[in-house]
Structure formats: structure tokens, C-alpha cells
Scaffold this active site. Structure first.
Site, PDB file in Angstrom:
ATOM      1  N   LYS A  52      44.141  57.196 -29.132  1.00  0.00           N
ATOM      2  CA  LYS A  52      43.532  57.478 -28.240  1.00  0.00           C
ATOM      3  C   LYS A  52      45.481  58.384 -27.530  1.00  0.00           C
ATOM      4  CE  LYS A  52      40.318  54.469 -27.523  1.00  0.00           C
ATOM      5  NZ  LYS A  52      39.573  52.694 -26.654  1.00  0.00           N
ATOM      6  N   GLN A  96      41.730  47.583 -23.865  1.00  0.00           N
ATOM      7  CA  GLN A  96      41.726  48.544 -24.794  1.00  0.00           C
ATOM      8  C   GLN A  96      40.074  46.560 -25.281  1.00  0.00           C
ATOM      9  OE1 GLN A  96      40.898  50.680 -27.529  1.00  0.00           O
ATOM     10  NE2 GLN A  96      39.422  49.675 -28.569  1.00  0.00           N
ATOM     11  N   ASP A 119      36.922  55.038 -19.221  1.00  0.00           N
ATOM     12  CA  ASP A 119      35.693  54.483 -20.447  1.00  0.00           C
ATOM     13  C   ASP A 119      34.652  54.336 -19.999  1.00  0.00           C
ATOM     14  OD1 ASP A 119      36.412  53.418 -23.429  1.00  0.00           O
ATOM     15  OD2 ASP A 119      37.471  51.865 -21.826  1.00  0.00           O
TER      16      ASP A 119
END
Ligand code: GUN
Length: 283
Positions: A52, A96, A119
């Protein structure tokens, strides 16, 4: 033999388009950063986080890395999220998952400001998606839609079977397919006659999380098969939820693992970050 859908190539095209967009935004004075938080040092998470950060660097947006120890308290994490919610230059916040078991993931997800929820996991983002309102889309399902569109695969009117009902993939996948006017069936571990239902699919999306589970008996001749799984087999080789060698003989198109859905998730995360930069400041 099936056409192999090249997720790596398509994700590269998307990242190149985004890179250009970021440059244009920069010239208009619009910049921004993605905050990436990792708690603990789970090796798989570390790989995802690194990918990422690399994608951010490639398209030209700043990434702020927060690598917190495994024993970080829930309060400390919530406080960090709150702090980042208040920073204007932070356009996206990503925590995460999975988090260590002493931290409630739902609480942390809900602490992220929906305007920075790149997200697409916040209940407000999920709700907006369900009713077709503006908001961040969950990256893996959005990536699959993009992958199919850019591969010239029509969804309208097609029968789509999703295997798996997770909040991150199965459920949002079904909603996005519905938005594309597919006829959608969601199946799961308690579904009876799973192979028979799957064999009705024009588009079969395997997101059940079981290595090499979906064989030829689940696939109609000519179906499009999307494999969301990612596992290491007994030889430490990456594999998906689908028995690739067996299914590619029947399907008309199939996504490989690796190089199928995985790279698209990151491309769509980047897309969400750029969307965040384009919008008015939220802090
Ligand atoms: N862990 C596995 N996949 C994801 C993802 O897409 N986002 C986050 N935040 N954590 C994950």
C-alpha cells in the site's frame, strides 16, 4: 480454455491513470496523505502494508506510516484515529486488519471519520453503498467490478453467484453486482446443494476462504470465474479458492492467483484516496 484476466496489468493501468490525476490535482493545489496504521507485526499484514505504501509512492501521494506495538491499548489506537480525523492533510485513514484480540475492530472502524474511510468498512460507507449514495466503496469488491468492466464482461442481466458472506467481500460484492443489474445469489457455508447453485452462475465469485475448494463440479461451461482467495499451499505456493488448472478448462474467463483480484484491491484503495483528495476538506 479460459481467457486469463490479468489483474496486474489492469491495476497498473488504473495506477497510471491515478498518477496523472494526482499530478493535475497537485497543480490545482490539492494534495493529501494516506495514514496507514499497523498494530503488531503480523508478516502477511506487513506485506500488505508495504504494498500500500509503495502504491502511494508510485501514484505520488504521501503515506504516513504508524507502526504500533502489539500491546498498544484500544484507547491509544482510538486516540490516534481521532487525531488523524482532525488533520486536514490526511485524506484517508487505513487501519490494517486483523487487529490483536484485545482491540475491538468494530469500535476502531467506527471511529474513522466516514469522509476518510478509504477502506469503505464504516457502517455509514456500507449503508451508502447499499442504497446507491455517494461514499467510499469497499476496495476488493469495487476492484472486481472494475476488473470485469475493463475485461469487457457484461454484468447486466447475468446470473451471479457469490460464495461467501463476509462484511469485507461477500456482502458488498453482492450489492455492487446488484448495482450493475446482475441477478445475484449469495451462498455460504450452510448453503445446501452448493455445486448445483454455483453451476447456474454466468459469473461465479469465490470468496469462501478455503484453498483450492472450487472444482469443475461448481462451474458451468463458459462461466466467468473470479477467485478472491489467497492462501499458501503445502509447498508454500500461493493459491486461491479455485482449483485453477481444472476450472480454466471449463470457464470462459478466470482470474489467476496471484495476479488477479489482489492487485485490484490496492488500485481501488488508491482510487479512494484520490477521491478523498478531490473532495472538500473534512477536518
Ligand atoms: N486486511 C486484509 N484485507 C484488508 C483490507 O482491505 N483493509 C484493511 N484495512 N485490512 C485488511
Amino acid at each position: 480454455m479460459a481467457v486469463i484476466i490479468d489483474g496486474k496489468k489492469i491495476s497498473q493501468q488504473i495506477k497510471d491513470e491515478l498518477k496523472e490525476k494526482v499530478e493535475k490535482l497537485r497543480m490545482e493545489g490539492k494534495t493529501g496523505a494516506l495514514a496507514v496504521i499497523q498494530v503488531g507485526a503480523d508478516p502477511a499484514s506487513s506485506v500488505y502494508v508495504r504494498n500500500k505504501k509503495n502504491a502511494c509512492a508510485y501514484i505520488g501521494i504521501e503515506s504516513l506510516a504508524y507502526e504500533l506495538p502489539e500491546d498498544t491499548s484500544e484507547d491509544a489506537l482510538l486516540q490516534l484515529v481521532e487525531e488523524l480525523n482532525g488533520k486536514e492533510e490526511v485524506k484517508g485513514i487505513l487501519v490494517q486488519l486483523p487487529l490483536p484480540s484485545h482491540i475491538c475492530e468494530d469500535k476502531v472502524i467506527q471511529a474513522i471519520s466516514p469522509g476518510k474511510d478509504v477502506d469503505g468498512f464504516h457502517p455509514q460507507s456500507v449503508g451508502a453503498m447499499a442504497i446507491g449514495e455517494k461514499g467510499f466503496l469497499s476496495c476488493t469488491p469495487a476492484g472486481i467490478i472494475e476488473l470485469l468492466k475493463r475485461s469487457g464482461i457484461e454484468m447486466e442481466g447475468k446470473r451471479c453467484v457469490v460464495i461467501g458472506r463476509s462484511n469485507i467481500v461477500g456482502k458488498p460484492m453482492a450489492l455492487l453486482m446488484l448495482r450493475e443489474n446482475a441477478t445475484v445469489t449469495i451462498t455460504h457455508s450452510r448453503t445446501k446443494n452448493l455445486p448445483e447453485i454455483c453451476r447456474q452462475a454466468d459469473i461465479l465469485i469465490a470468496a469462501l476462504g478455503k484453498p483450492r475448494f472450487i472444482g469443475a463440479e461448481y462451474v458451468k461451461e463458459g462461466a466467468v470465474v473470479v477467485d478472491v482467495g489467497i492462501h499458501r499451499d503445502e509447498n508454500n505456493k500461493l493459491c486461491g479458492d479455485v482449483k485453477f488448472e481444472e476450472v480454466e478448462k471449463i470457464a470462459s474467463a478466470i482470474t489467476p492467483v496471484p495476479g488477479g483480484v489482489g492487485p485490484m484491491t490496492i488500485a481501488m484503495l488508491m482510487n479512494n484516496c484520490v477521491q478523498g483528495m478531490e473532495e472538500e476538506p473534512k477536518a
